[in-house]
Enzyme design. Structure first.
Site, mmCIF file in Angstrom:
data_model
loop_
_atom_site.group_PDB
_atom_site.id
_atom_site.type_symbol
_atom_site.label_atom_id
_atom_site.label_comp_id
_atom_site.label_asym_id
_atom_site.label_seq_id
_atom_site.Cartn_x
_atom_site.Cartn_y
_atom_site.Cartn_z
ATOM 1 N N TYR A 113 0.876 -1.324 -0.205
ATOM 2 C CA TYR A 113 0.102 0.142 0.444
ATOM 3 C C TYR A 113 0.865 1.325 -0.119
ATOM 4 O O TYR A 113 1.198 1.804 1.035
ATOM 5 C CB TYR A 113 -0.769 -0.281 1.303
ATOM 6 C CG TYR A 113 -1.889 1.116 1.348
ATOM 7 C CD1 TYR A 113 -2.791 0.822 0.452
ATOM 8 C CD2 TYR A 113 -1.579 1.771 2.652
ATOM 9 C CE1 TYR A 113 -3.799 2.778 0.766
ATOM 10 C CE2 TYR A 113 -2.747 3.007 3.308
ATOM 11 C CZ TYR A 113 -3.921 3.434 1.963
ATOM 12 O OH TYR A 113 -4.638 4.419 2.210
ATOM 13 N N ARG A 118 -1.733 8.443 -3.465
ATOM 14 C CA ARG A 118 -2.580 7.060 -2.404
ATOM 15 C C ARG A 118 -3.718 7.799 -2.405
ATOM 16 O O ARG A 118 -4.018 9.089 -1.386
ATOM 17 C CB ARG A 118 -1.817 7.077 -1.550
ATOM 18 C CG ARG A 118 -2.075 5.583 -0.952
ATOM 19 C CD ARG A 118 -1.690 4.845 0.126
ATOM 20 N NE ARG A 118 -1.299 5.794 1.100
ATOM 21 C CZ ARG A 118 -0.765 4.870 2.039
ATOM 22 N NH1 ARG A 118 0.097 4.500 1.760
ATOM 23 N NH2 ARG A 118 -0.664 5.841 3.012
ATOM 24 N N ASP A 119 -4.755 7.442 -2.317
ATOM 25 C CA ASP A 119 -5.825 7.859 -1.781
ATOM 26 C C ASP A 119 -6.745 9.010 -1.936
ATOM 27 O O ASP A 119 -6.976 10.340 -1.357
ATOM 28 C CB ASP A 119 -6.043 7.780 0.075
ATOM 29 C CG ASP A 119 -7.070 7.940 0.728
ATOM 30 O OD1 ASP A 119 -7.682 7.182 0.233
ATOM 31 O OD2 ASP A 119 -7.253 8.574 2.381
ATOM 32 N N SER A 125 -5.093 8.933 4.249
ATOM 33 C CA SER A 125 -3.900 7.753 4.119
ATOM 34 C C SER A 125 -3.220 8.438 2.750
ATOM 35 O O SER A 125 -2.166 7.464 2.267
ATOM 36 C CB SER A 125 -4.824 6.909 4.076
ATOM 37 O OG SER A 125 -5.477 6.172 5.266
ATOM 38 N N ASP A 166 -8.319 -0.268 -2.128
ATOM 39 C CA ASP A 166 -9.770 1.361 -2.243
ATOM 40 C C ASP A 166 -9.122 2.139 -3.366
ATOM 41 O O ASP A 166 -9.998 2.814 -4.271
ATOM 42 C CB ASP A 166 -9.633 2.523 -1.694
ATOM 43 C CG ASP A 166 -10.107 2.211 -0.101
ATOM 44 O OD1 ASP A 166 -10.861 0.634 -0.372
ATOM 45 O OD2 ASP A 166 -10.658 2.787 0.493
ATOM 46 N N ASP A 347 -9.115 5.201 11.980
ATOM 47 C CA ASP A 347 -9.520 5.419 10.413
ATOM 48 C C ASP A 347 -9.321 6.908 9.766
ATOM 49 O O ASP A 347 -9.260 7.036 8.566
ATOM 50 C CB ASP A 347 -10.815 5.394 9.811
ATOM 51 C CG ASP A 347 -10.888 3.684 10.108
ATOM 52 O OD1 ASP A 347 -10.414 2.808 9.973
ATOM 53 O OD2 ASP A 347 -12.460 3.782 10.121
#
Length: 390
Positions: A113, A118-119, A125, A166, A347
Site C-alpha cells: 500500500y 494514494r487515497d 491515508s 481502494d 481510520d
C-alpha cells in the site's frame, strides 16, 4: 417503481452474464489457505497490551482474556505502506518462522500500500509518494522491487498479498474528482508492475476490490471487472506469466460477510453484504478471463443500525470484531475470511469525536470491538505460576 424495475432488470442481466460468461483458462485451483497455519502479528499483540490493561483496571477479567485471545491467537495482516516499512516484511518472516511448528506450511498476510497519490478521494491515508515528484519510478524500484525480493527469498513460507486497497475503486467511480482522474493511470501502471514482479510460487496475489457498498451496485459490476481485466492485461505485457489468485474486499470497512439484517441503505443493490458482492461480481470477472476467488475482511463489522448510509466508513460506532479468520462459510467463491485491517488503528480524525489520526492507536475503539465481537471471542486466561511446594 422505476427503481424496482431497474433492479429486476439488473438482476436478470446479472443472471445472463453468469450463464454466458466464459470461464477463466483451466489451471490448478488450489485454495492457498487450506491446511496452513496463519501468522499471528506480534507487534499487533503488543499494542493490545494497552487494551488488556484497560480492561484489567476496570476489573473486567473476561474482556481482558478475550483481548488476550486476539493478541496471541488470531491472524491479521501486516501493512507495508512506506519504503522504510519494508523492514516489517523481514520482521514478519522472522516471527512466522518462529511460530511455525511441525510439517504444516505457514501463510503470512501482507498488504502492499504505497502508490503515488494514494487515497485520492478521501485523503485520510495520503502516502509518501507523489507522481509529480517521480513517485511512480520510486514506487517501482525502491518499493515494489525490494518488496518482491524479500518475499521471494522466504521460500519456506507462503504469502497472501493484498494490492493497494481502494485504489482501483477510484478508477471506476471517482473520475469526476480531478486528483483521482489524474492518479488513475498511475494506479493502473503501478499495480500492473507489482503483479508482474510478484510472480513466485509462494506468493498469492489479491487485487483489492473495495466493498459491496462501493462497487457492488448493478451498474458498477461490469466496469469494475473491466478495470481489473485491463490492469492484469497490462501486467501480462510486462510478464507473460503474470497472474493473480483473486480479489480482496471490505478492507478497512465494516460490512458483514453475511448480514443478519439487511440495512435500508442497501435497497436495490445485489451486493447487500460481502458474500453477495463476491457472488455478484464473480461472473463479470470470469467474463474478463479473471479468477473469481475472494478473501473478505471481517476484522471490523458494524452492528445493525450503526450507519445511516453506506458511505459512512470512518470509525463506525458501534462495531465489533467479526467472524474469525478461516471461519467456515458457504460461498464457493470465497477462499477465506480474514482480518486485514488491525482493529484498533484509527481510520482518521473522523467518525467519532476525539478520534486520532489515521493509523494511530484508538484504544477506546478496540475495547468496543472486543465487547461487541460476533461471535463472542473465546477467553484466554493467564496461567497462574506454580508456587514452591510446602
Amino acid at each position: 417503481m422505476v427503481q424496482l424495475t431497474q433492479f429486476v432488470l439488473a438482476t436478470a442481466a446479472l443472471a445472463g452474464a453468469a450463464s454466458a460468461a466464459p470461464k477463466p483458462p483451466p489451471g490448478p485451483n488450489v485454495n492457498p489457505w487450506t491446511g496452513k497455519d496463519r501468522y499471528v502479528v506480534q507487534s499487533y499483540g503488543k499494542k493490545l497490551d494497552q487494551t488488556i490493561a484497560a480492561f484489567t483496571a476496570q476489573n473486567d477479567t473476561l474482556n481482558a482474556a478475550r483481548t488476550r485471545t486476539v493478541a496471541q491467537k488470531i491472524s491479521t495482516f501486516t501493512w507495508v505502506t512506506t519504503r522504510d516499512g519494508l523492514s516489517l516484511i523481514s520482521q514478519a518472516i522472522k516471527e512466522a518462522r518462529q511460530q511455525k511448528k511441525g510439517p504444516k506450511k505457514m501463510i503470512v498476510g501482507l498488504v502492499l500500500y504505497n502508490l503515488p497519490d494514494r487515497d485520492c478521494s478521501a485523503g485520510e491515508s495520503a502516502g509518501e509518494l507523489s507522481s509529480a515528484n517521480n513517485g511512480l519510478q520510486i514506487y517501482k524500484k525502491e518499493f515494489v522491487d525490494k518488496y518482491a525480493k524479500l518475499v521471494s527469498e522466504a521460500r519456506d513460507l507462503d504469502f497472501a498479498i493484498v494490492l493497494e486497497p481502494d485504489s482501483l475503486g477510484n478508477a471506476v467511480t471517482n473520475q469526476g474528482v480531478p486528483f483521482c482522474a489524474n492518479a488513475t493511470p498511475i494506479y493502473e501502471e503501478g499495480i500492473a508492475y507489482a503483479i508482474s514482479k510478484l510472480q513466485f510460487p509462494n506468493v498469492h496475489l489479491y487485487i483489492d476490490a473495495a466493498h459491496g457498498g462501493w462497487l457492488g451496485w448493478a451498474d458498477n459490476l461490469k466496469p469494475t471487472a473491466e478495470v481489473f481485466g485491463r490492469v492484469v492485461a497490462m501486467a501480462k505485457k510486462l510478464n507473460p506469466m503474470a497472474k493473480i489468485r483473486g480479489f480482496s474486499t471490505n478492507v478497512s470497512n465494516y460490512n458483514s460477510f453475511q448480514a443478519k439484517v439487511r440495512e435500508n441503505y442497501t435497497e436495490y443493490s445485489p451486493s447487500w453484504d460481502e458474500s453477495h458482492y463476491a457472488t455478484s461480481l464473480a461472473p463479470y470477472l470470469e467474463a474478463e478471463g479473471l479468477p473469481s476467488h475472494f478473501i473478505i475482511d471481517q476484522g471490523r463489522v458494524a452492528l445493525p443500525g450503526a450507519r445511516e448510509e453506506w458511505g459512512e466508513w470512518c470509525n463506525v460506532e458501534p462495531a465489533g470484531f467479526g467472524p474469525l479468520p478461516g471461519s467456515k462459510q458457504n460461498n464457493t467463491n470465497v477462499d477465506s475470511l480474514v482480518w486485514i485491517k488491525p482493529g484498533g488503528e484509527s481510520d482518521g480524525k473522523c467518525g467519532l469525536t476525539g478520534a486520532p489520526a489515521a493509523g494511530a492507536w484508538f484504544d477506546e475503539y478496540v475495547q468496543m470491538l472486543v465487547k461487541n465481537a460476533d461471535p463472542p471471542l473465546a477467553p484466554t486466561y493467564m496461567k497462574k505460576p506454580h508456587g514452591p511446594k510446602a
